[in-house]
Enzyme design. Sequence first.
Site, PDB file in Angstrom:
ATOM      1  N   LYS A 191       0.420 -23.109  19.949  1.00  0.00           N
ATOM      2  CA  LYS A 191      -0.936 -23.226  19.300  1.00  0.00           C
ATOM      3  C   LYS A 191      -1.289 -24.224  18.599  1.00  0.00           C
ATOM      4  O   LYS A 191      -0.335 -24.758  18.019  1.00  0.00           O
ATOM      5  CB  LYS A 191      -1.009 -21.963  18.316  1.00  0.00           C
ATOM      6  CG  LYS A 191      -1.115 -20.600  18.953  1.00  0.00           C
ATOM      7  CD  LYS A 191      -2.569 -20.474  19.508  1.00  0.00           C
ATOM      8  CE  LYS A 191      -3.079 -19.298  18.505  1.00  0.00           C
ATOM      9  NZ  LYS A 191      -4.478 -19.056  18.691  1.00  0.00           N
ATOM     10  N   SER A 215       1.066 -21.853  14.618  1.00  0.00           N
ATOM     11  CA  SER A 215       1.141 -20.427  14.766  1.00  0.00           C
ATOM     12  C   SER A 215       2.599 -20.137  14.165  1.00  0.00           C
ATOM     13  O   SER A 215       3.493 -20.774  14.522  1.00  0.00           O
ATOM     14  CB  SER A 215       0.856 -19.832  15.842  1.00  0.00           C
ATOM     15  OG  SER A 215       1.338 -18.507  15.941  1.00  0.00           O
ATOM     16  N   GLU A 267     -12.545 -23.423  10.591  1.00  0.00           N
ATOM     17  CA  GLU A 267     -12.581 -21.744  10.399  1.00  0.00           C
ATOM     18  C   GLU A 267     -13.013 -21.721   8.900  1.00  0.00           C
ATOM     19  O   GLU A 267     -13.810 -20.738   8.613  1.00  0.00           O
ATOM     20  CB  GLU A 267     -11.585 -20.947  10.859  1.00  0.00           C
ATOM     21  CG  GLU A 267     -11.702 -21.061  12.260  1.00  0.00           C
ATOM     22  CD  GLU A 267     -10.242 -20.583  13.060  1.00  0.00           C
ATOM     23  OE1 GLU A 267     -10.066 -20.199  14.022  1.00  0.00           O
ATOM     24  OE2 GLU A 267      -9.381 -20.844  12.222  1.00  0.00           O
ATOM     25  N   HIS A 323     -28.173 -20.319  24.154  1.00  0.00           N
ATOM     26  CA  HIS A 323     -27.622 -18.784  24.472  1.00  0.00           C
ATOM     27  C   HIS A 323     -26.184 -19.097  24.703  1.00  0.00           C
ATOM     28  O   HIS A 323     -25.598 -18.228  25.407  1.00  0.00           O
ATOM     29  CB  HIS A 323     -28.176 -18.052  25.519  1.00  0.00           C
ATOM     30  CG  HIS A 323     -29.845 -17.996  25.194  1.00  0.00           C
ATOM     31  ND1 HIS A 323     -30.450 -17.112  24.530  1.00  0.00           N
ATOM     32  CD2 HIS A 323     -30.910 -18.749  25.608  1.00  0.00           C
ATOM     33  CE1 HIS A 323     -31.828 -17.235  24.601  1.00  0.00           C
ATOM     34  NE2 HIS A 323     -31.956 -18.316  25.181  1.00  0.00           N
TER      35      HIS A 323
END
Length: 503
Positions: free
Chosen positions: A289, A283, A296, A162
């Site tokens: 970043k 970024s 992804e 979880h």
Amino acid sequence: MKAEEGGIYRSRLRRPMEAEAASYLSSLTEDVEIFEEDVRGTEAHVVMLCEQGIIGRGDAGKILQALESLRKEWREGKIRLDPERFEDVHELVEAYIIAQTSVEVGGKTHTGRSRNDQVALDIRLRLRRRLLELWEAVLRLAERLVERAGEEENTLLLLYTHTQQAQVSLLSHLLLAYADHLLRDLERLEACYRRVNRCPLGASAIAGSTLPLNRLRTAELLGFEGLVENSADAVSGRDFLLEAAASCSILMVHLSRMAEDLVLWSSSEFGYVELPDELASPSSVMPQKKNPCLLELGRAKAGRVLGLLSALLSLLKGVPTGYSRDLQEAKPPLWETLNQTISTVRIFEKIFEGLKFNRERMAEAALQSYAPAVDLAEALVKHAGLPLRQAHRLVGETVRLALERRVSLREAYSLLEEASMKLLGFKPAFPRRLYERYTDPRRLPAERLTQGSPNPREVKRMLRERRETLKRWRLKLRKLLRNLERAEAMLGREVSKLSKGKA
Ligand code: ARG
């Protein structure tokens, strides 16, 4: 004989096909995937026709020469793909042979064959190759995971259920779990490969031929393990490609879930892993970043591959037994599936090669965690004779008190006693020494007794066995590649015998 207007097939039809409709119908541009396969399949067919005495040696030689020059021109980029002119690669190839020779010679090429068994053959030939490429890529990734697991034998890691801290474990154990997912993917690929690697040629349109074709011989010349025997099955069946797409989907789901772990763990909040700079993205606006864009994208491409499987299933469910033109549409999603899956697996291999594991962060998180609670409850069962349910309650109460009073689980011995007095009315027969043993995350992996647990002995054993298993997969792959090479050489010899014999 005068050539048919609008293509070699249109004998019954009075007029050529309308131009826009011809483009709509044609699969020629997407047939680039199976161009070489179509040439090779045709060579094998012609060699067999000649061996069976169905066409003469001289004619066979000329056809084979034409095929050779087509292959050469194709590789040199000299073949123009005009979908208004040809319905598909099959028509282009036959028309080329006829143009190079004559209809009296080249017109014999398609004897005893239909585009239905021909296209099924081409897909199988191409898919076979691509599956072996995928096999290689998955194998490399699994090897990489096992290698990295070997470097992290003692790295503590929390495991989550979880997405909440669950149990203390080892990083090596998790990497081995990833590898085991992939080993099953290899099993699926192998099973799929065996069903793909069967020859449909000689089925003709659907119900076989009146000519004495030798189906086993064409299968042999093309390196197949046998036939798709029933001719109607051979031209209709596409479950082999569904299976490939489904295996890719399952594999992509595995990769996507790994990506989920790594994206989460590369956040500053976790800080468990860090991508190497060459595999991270910046970024445009936030200078601090370091984005895990490759992971992804892997996750997103999994979605795409699942969609392609769904497209294939929907496409096939409505096709009656036999060939219908719908089947033409099954090829692009299949190739796309393999392209996406192979490139994703390769990228993941690079990621696992360069990924930095932050051992200190992982250990720190484990040391601060209440995750030893399960082990503590089991210790109360083992050493204090409590029923599991009572031990669970007791430890639950202890954790609650510890959280309230802001102490770690390791410092909460007196709270266990307090909880026990409150819930059971007595102190458990459980000395502080045992309490410390079962709440020290560094000692917990070794306390696990079950097979497949992160007990370091078990991890060592699994590492050893997985290394062996991977070696066996390498050998299997090598053997299949060798089979294909051998068949290619055999066909090559037969072709050159005939095309040099009589020109
Ligand atoms: N281009 C077709 C395909 O890709 C080849 C088979 C055509 N067969 C037929 N009977 N029209 O499926």
